[in-house]
Design an enzyme around this catalytic site. Structure first.
Site, short mmCIF file in Angstrom:
data_model
loop_
_atom_site.label_atom_id
_atom_site.label_comp_id
_atom_site.label_asym_id
_atom_site.label_seq_id
_atom_site.Cartn_x
_atom_site.Cartn_y
_atom_site.Cartn_z
N ASP A 42 -6.17 7.71 11.04
CA ASP A 42 -4.81 7.31 11.42
C ASP A 42 -4.44 7.73 12.83
O ASP A 42 -4.80 8.81 13.30
CB ASP A 42 -3.80 7.89 10.43
CG ASP A 42 -3.78 7.09 9.14
OD1 ASP A 42 -3.56 5.86 9.22
OD2 ASP A 42 -4.02 7.67 8.07
N GLU B 256 0.87 -1.16 0.00
CA GLU B 256 0.00 0.00 0.00
C GLU B 256 0.91 1.21 0.00
O GLU B 256 1.67 1.43 0.94
CB GLU B 256 -0.85 0.03 1.27
CG GLU B 256 -1.85 -1.07 1.32
CD GLU B 256 -2.74 -0.92 2.53
OE1 GLU B 256 -3.03 0.21 2.92
OE2 GLU B 256 -3.11 -1.95 3.08
#
Lengths: 267, 407
Positions: free
Chosen positions: A69, A58
């Site tokens: 995040d 990724e």
């Protein structure tokens, strides 16, 4: 440059899962953001993880407001932005990695706004041209993904959707119907980051998903240690490690190589 | 049958997917989608239940002090020599701003849903104070995320929240202002979604928030529309409200949406002026503001060429936000509402003018709306009516104003 890859996009991902399965293990898919700690160092990190046996990647596109995040990736992508990293550079990074002969599948991972600002259709086309195989957008649920889905379908790129422990049957059906390539299974309710242990409900949760879809299931969030990798290898088609590798990336490429090697070695 | 407290009209936007035309929607991580579905269902259930309206109406009357009055600003109007200016006095609502309307509404909803842990974000601190107040009243646990830059410029509100029993969690990421406080609150919600109610403070974020916050604030316009007509025998030529996220403005505009003779005017923060690029005028500077996605909704967003969200500037923390509620983007596109801006300097001037002429110290946010009224009134006939939403009181801003004007 000659293109060394014979297959792209969805087919490349299918082959990746099939090959890992044939070896009786899950595919190891590290996440790494472009531009952290520098542009060159992020490319070096990906290369080191290829050497360590990663099955696919990724490729992170930094965003100023990454709501899914945790602190490690927030801080790293902030550094990447301070280094002037752009969407264009992230695509260039994929092109550069392909030019070095890296053939593993790569998915672009980034929040919706920078991709929309670049132009949805143009982004998907350019990603395909650069050598990317798919797209993961954490703030894009299937019901908002129309434009991306059309472009990805036309270019043969995977468009990955998420499922979480909170997902009900309706959400599972929707992801199963619309996701291409694989389904990204969030292991816990929370944001990215390292955790000491995987949640206890994981086996039941995955069984619930397996009974409703035959798409490959890739686990992410909270996987950071070799024992986690070993635990999920039988359960999943693949798993993603982000924060732990990003933290290692801050120490240097040797640390990335070592951690990636130990994660891969545990399978 | 008694009249329902929140007047909703099923033909109203948003549509079933949470869109106001091309703006709105739900751009959030999958983990919280089921929570948004649950919230949407619980809200629909609550507003179909007369007892929910009764409970909210009772609290608004006996606790918040609603209806808030409309004041005729006689000396200000005379000084400007044009339109007659009327002020909707949300500064007189308990806690000194309109934010309490939404905090009580969502707080009752949270209680109804059995969620006892409440999180909120705050910029100026008014939503934080409103939420902390409502949670103290309702006996719910309250955690407020606030950027460290805002903590510094809104010290009195930080202290108030703590006094009210809330935990204030400093946010040190990004620009350390409202947008980062929202990021952090969303991260908390993603993590604690099963036990936690996110009490979002403005008409933004993923569906159903823009609709729900509008509905809870629509009491402002519903009251004001009747009050002004009672006082003047006519509808106002224009309604003016400041627009950060845009909850006080949408709450004022909603009741007037079908009154074609009433112009709806939103005033954004012009900061140091458009040319300076230090502002929060999402609709005025289309070089750096265009439709995009921030905090779960599609609306106008101030961003660089690469789609990174820009830092904004305003003297008023409550307007210092790089995006704007999606319904405002829609009203602007439909040309039903008109958006302009006032600079820091103009807002400061209006702040002083209202203090001196009417004995009302307005919030710096509301001073932006007043600045537009001051510009516009002299160009209007003397028999016309201008309704300004005075969304909050200015005591919280005294430190800021002393810093600029000196004591």
């Amino acid at each position: 440059m000659t293109n060394i890859r014979e297959i792209h996009g969805l087919a490349a991902l299918d082959q990746m899962f099939a090959s890992a399965r044939a070896q009786g293990r899950a595919a190891f898919l590290p996440y790494f953001p472009i531009g952290y700690p520098t542009y060159q160092a992020s490319l070096d990190a990906v290369e080191a993880m290829v050497d360590a046996g990663a099955d696919g990647f990724e490729i992170g596109i930094p965003f100023s407001d990454p709501i899914a995040d945790g602190p490690t990736i927030q801080a790293a992508t902030q550094v990447a932005l301070e280094n002037g990293t752009t969407v264009r550079q992230c695509l260039d990074a994929v092109r550069a990695l392909r030019a070095k002969g890296i053939s593993q599948p790569m998915l672009m991972m980034g929040y919706a706004n920078p991709l929309v600002a670049y132009g949805t259709d143009r982004f998907v086309r350019d990603a395909r041209a650069a050598g990317a195989d798919g797209l993961i957008v954490p703030d894009l649920p299937p019901e908002e993904a129309g434009m991306f889905a059309q472009s990805c379908a036309r270019e043969g790129l995977a468009l990955v959707f998420f499922l979480a422990p909170t997902s009900n049957d309706r959400r599972i059906e929707m992801a199963a119907k619309h996701a291409t390539g694989f389904i990204y299974v969030v292991s816990l309710t929370g944001i990215t980051g390292e955790r000491a242990q995987l949640p206890v409900y994981l086996t039941d949760f995955i069984a619930r998903l397996r009974s409703r879809t035959d798409k490959p299931l890739v686990l992410g969030f909270g996987i950071s240690r070799p024992e986690h990798a070993r635990q999920v290898s039988d359960l999943m088609d693949g798993f993603i490690v982000g924060s732990a590798l990003v933290r290692a990336g801050g120490e240097g490429v040797a640390a990335v190589r070592e951690l990636a090697g130990s994660l891969r070695g545990a399978l | 049958m008694t009249e329902l407290y929140i007047r909703t009209d099923l033909t109203d936007l948003p549509d079933a997917r949470g869109y106001f035309g091309e703006f709105g929607g739900r751009f959030v991580p999958e983990t919280i989608i089921p929570a948004l579905d649950e919230l949407e269902g619980a809200y629909a259930d609550a507003i179909a239940d007369p007892s929910f309206h009764d409970e909210l109406a009772h609290l608004q009357r006996t606790y918040t002090g609603r209806p808030t009055p409309v004041s005729y600003a006689r000396r200000l109007s005379e000084r400007l020599g044009g339109a007659q200016i009327y002020l909707k006095r949300e500064d007189l609502a308990h806690t000194g701003a309109h934010k309490i309307n939404n905090a009580l509404g969502q707080g009752l909803l949270a209680k109804r849903m059995g969620k006892r842990r409440i999180i909120a974000e705050t910029g100026a601190g008014q939503h934080g104070v409103g939420t902390a107040t409502a949670m103290a009243l309702l006996g719910l646990e309250c955690h407020v995320y606030m950027g460290t830059v805002d903590i510094k410029r809104q010290r009195p509100n930080v202290f108030r929240m703590k006094l009210l029993g809330a935990e204030v969690i400093p946010v040190t990421s990004g620009s350390r202002t409202l947008k980062d406080a929202i990021n952090e609150a969303m991260r908390d919600w993603v993590t604690n979604v099963e036990t936690t109610f996110y009490l979002l403070g403005s008409a933004l974020g993923p569906h159903p928030y823009p609709m729900m916050v509008r509905d809870f604030q629509s009491v402002i316009g519903a009251e004001a529309r009747e009050q002004v007509q009672e006082m003047t025998g006519q509808l106002p030529e224009a309604c003016i409200a400041c627009v950060g996220g845009g909850s006080n403005a949408i709450g004022m505009f909603h009741a007037f949406r079908d009154d074609e003779g009433t112009e709806l005017i939103g005033v954004e923060a012009g900061g140091h002026g458009i040319e300076s690029r230090e502002h929060a005028a999402r609709f005025a500077d289309l070089d750096i503001s265009r439709p995009g996605i921030l905090h779960g909704t599609r609306s106008y967003v101030m961003q660089d060429d690469d789609g990174q969200i820009m830092e904004t500037h305003s003297i008023s923390a409550g307007l210092d936000y790089p995006s704007v509620g999606p319904e405002h983007a829609h009203l602007r596109q439909m040309e039903r509402a008109f958006y302009t801006m006032a600079t820091d300097e103009e807002a400061l001037e209006a702040f002083q003018v209202l203090s001196v002429t009417e004995g009302i110290i307005p919030a710096l946010e509301s001073s932006h709306a007043l600045a537009e009224a001051i510009k516009r009134a002299p160009t209007m006939p003397r028999d016309s009516v201008l309704l300004v939403n005075l969304s909050g009181r200015g005591d919280k801003d005294l430190d800021t104003v002393i810093g600029v004007l000196g004591s």
